[in-house]
Scaffold this active site. Structure first.
Site, PDB file in Angstrom:
ATOM      1  CG  HIS A 100      37.976  30.499  -9.484  1.00 37.23           C
ATOM      2  ND1 HIS A 100      39.353  30.514  -9.313  1.00 37.23           N
ATOM      3  CD2 HIS A 100      37.657  29.218  -9.750  1.00 37.23           C
ATOM      4  CE1 HIS A 100      39.823  29.288  -9.460  1.00 37.23           C
ATOM      5  NE2 HIS A 100      38.813  28.478  -9.722  1.00 37.23           N
ATOM      6  CG  HIS A 157      41.797  32.583 -11.717  1.00 37.55           C
ATOM      7  ND1 HIS A 157      41.134  33.027 -10.593  1.00 37.55           N
ATOM      8  CD2 HIS A 157      41.496  33.462 -12.707  1.00 37.55           C
ATOM      9  CE1 HIS A 157      40.449  34.132 -10.893  1.00 37.55           C
ATOM     10  NE2 HIS A 157      40.661  34.421 -12.176  1.00 37.55           N
ATOM     11  CG  HIS A 181      46.466  32.604 -16.567  1.00 28.03           C
ATOM     12  ND1 HIS A 181      46.066  31.487 -15.867  1.00 28.03           N
ATOM     13  CD2 HIS A 181      47.664  32.292 -17.111  1.00 28.03           C
ATOM     14  CE1 HIS A 181      46.997  30.556 -15.971  1.00 28.03           C
ATOM     15  NE2 HIS A 181      47.978  31.012 -16.737  1.00 28.03           N
ATOM     16  CG  HIS A 235      50.642  33.587 -20.474  1.00 28.38           C
ATOM     17  ND1 HIS A 235      51.581  33.575 -19.481  1.00 28.38           N
ATOM     18  CD2 HIS A 235      49.875  32.483 -20.271  1.00 28.38           C
ATOM     19  CE1 HIS A 235      51.411  32.508 -18.705  1.00 28.38           C
ATOM     20  NE2 HIS A 235      50.386  31.827 -19.168  1.00 28.38           N
TER      21      HIS A 235
HETATM   22  P1  5GP Z   1      50.301  28.930 -16.833  1.00 21.69           P
HETATM   23  O1  5GP Z   1      51.404  27.947 -16.993  1.00 21.69           O
HETATM   24  O2  5GP Z   1      49.273  28.477 -15.812  1.00 21.69           O
HETATM   25  O3  5GP Z   1      49.688  29.349 -18.134  1.00 21.69           O
HETATM   26  O4  5GP Z   1      50.984  30.241 -16.288  1.00 21.69           O
HETATM   27  C1  5GP Z   1      50.935  30.686 -14.971  1.00 21.69           C
HETATM   28  C2  5GP Z   1      51.751  31.961 -14.914  1.00 21.69           C
HETATM   29  O5  5GP Z   1      51.498  32.589 -13.683  1.00 21.69           O
HETATM   30  C3  5GP Z   1      53.266  31.715 -14.986  1.00 21.69           C
HETATM   31  O6  5GP Z   1      53.801  32.449 -16.092  1.00 21.69           O
HETATM   32  C4  5GP Z   1      53.784  32.232 -13.648  1.00 21.69           C
HETATM   33  O7  5GP Z   1      55.020  32.882 -13.745  1.00 21.69           O
HETATM   34  C5  5GP Z   1      52.673  33.178 -13.210  1.00 21.69           C
HETATM   35  N1  5GP Z   1      52.513  33.283 -11.771  1.00 21.69           N
HETATM   36  C6  5GP Z   1      52.412  32.252 -10.897  1.00 21.69           C
HETATM   37  N2  5GP Z   1      52.260  32.720  -9.645  1.00 21.69           N
HETATM   38  C7  5GP Z   1      52.249  34.080  -9.745  1.00 21.69           C
HETATM   39  C8  5GP Z   1      52.122  35.130  -8.776  1.00 21.69           C
HETATM   40  O8  5GP Z   1      51.977  34.920  -7.573  1.00 21.69           O
HETATM   41  N3  5GP Z   1      52.162  36.392  -9.245  1.00 21.69           N
HETATM   42  C9  5GP Z   1      52.310  36.689 -10.567  1.00 21.69           C
HETATM   43  N4  5GP Z   1      52.341  37.962 -10.921  1.00 21.69           N
HETATM   44  N5  5GP Z   1      52.436  35.721 -11.504  1.00 21.69           N
HETATM   45  C10 5GP Z   1      52.415  34.436 -11.088  1.00 21.69           C
HETATM   46 ZN    ZN Z   2      40.730  31.937  -8.893  1.00 20.26          ZN
END
Ligand code: 5GP
Ligand code: ZN
Length: 118
Positions: A49, A100, A102, A104
């Protein structure tokens, strides 16, 4: 209760909620985004994490390097053989939704358009 207990991506790492995993090793997990914004949309996370790119330090460099170095293989495996885009949202201004770290990977048969809507 720690930050990890309620973190949705930590729950995916622990197998507590399902995800369509496309790659896994001791340090890294990649899975399909639940709400894809393009035909190919993969999320790559450290299993450990780390809340945000806004909170990394130099000690995280090997792990971050490893994640980035996996991108071309993961992208190609999903069919993105003609380019892709990597996005990391961080913090309030970056509108990061999941706390957390990540990355894309997005791609599709058509060019993705401008980097930001204008
Ligand atoms: P952020 O806006 O934080 O960069 O993107 C978070 C991403 O996580 C979003 O594109 C959203 O669709 C994805 N996401 C959120 N919850 C889940 C989940 O439970 N499973 C999966 N596979 N993706 C998720
Ligand atoms: Zn986490």
């Amino acid at each position: 209760m720690s930050e990890q207990d309620n973190c949705i991506f930590c729950k995916i790492v622990r197998g507590e909620i399902p995800a369509k995993k496309v790659f896994e090793d001791d340090d890294v997990l990649a899975f399909l985004d639940i709400k894809p914004v393009a035909p190919i949309h993969v999320l790559v996370i450290p299993k450990k994490h780390i809340a945000s790119l806004a909170q990394v330090s130099e000690t995280d460099a090997p792990l971050l390097g490893k994640i980035l170095a996996l991108v071309p293989t993961l992208a190609t495996a999903q069919g993105a053989d003609d380019g892709f885009r990597v996005i990391v949202n961080a913090g309030r201004i970056g509108q990061q939704e999941v706390q957390h770290l990540h990355i894309h990977i997005v791609s599709g048969p058509q060019p993705l358009g401008p980097m930001l809507a204008r």
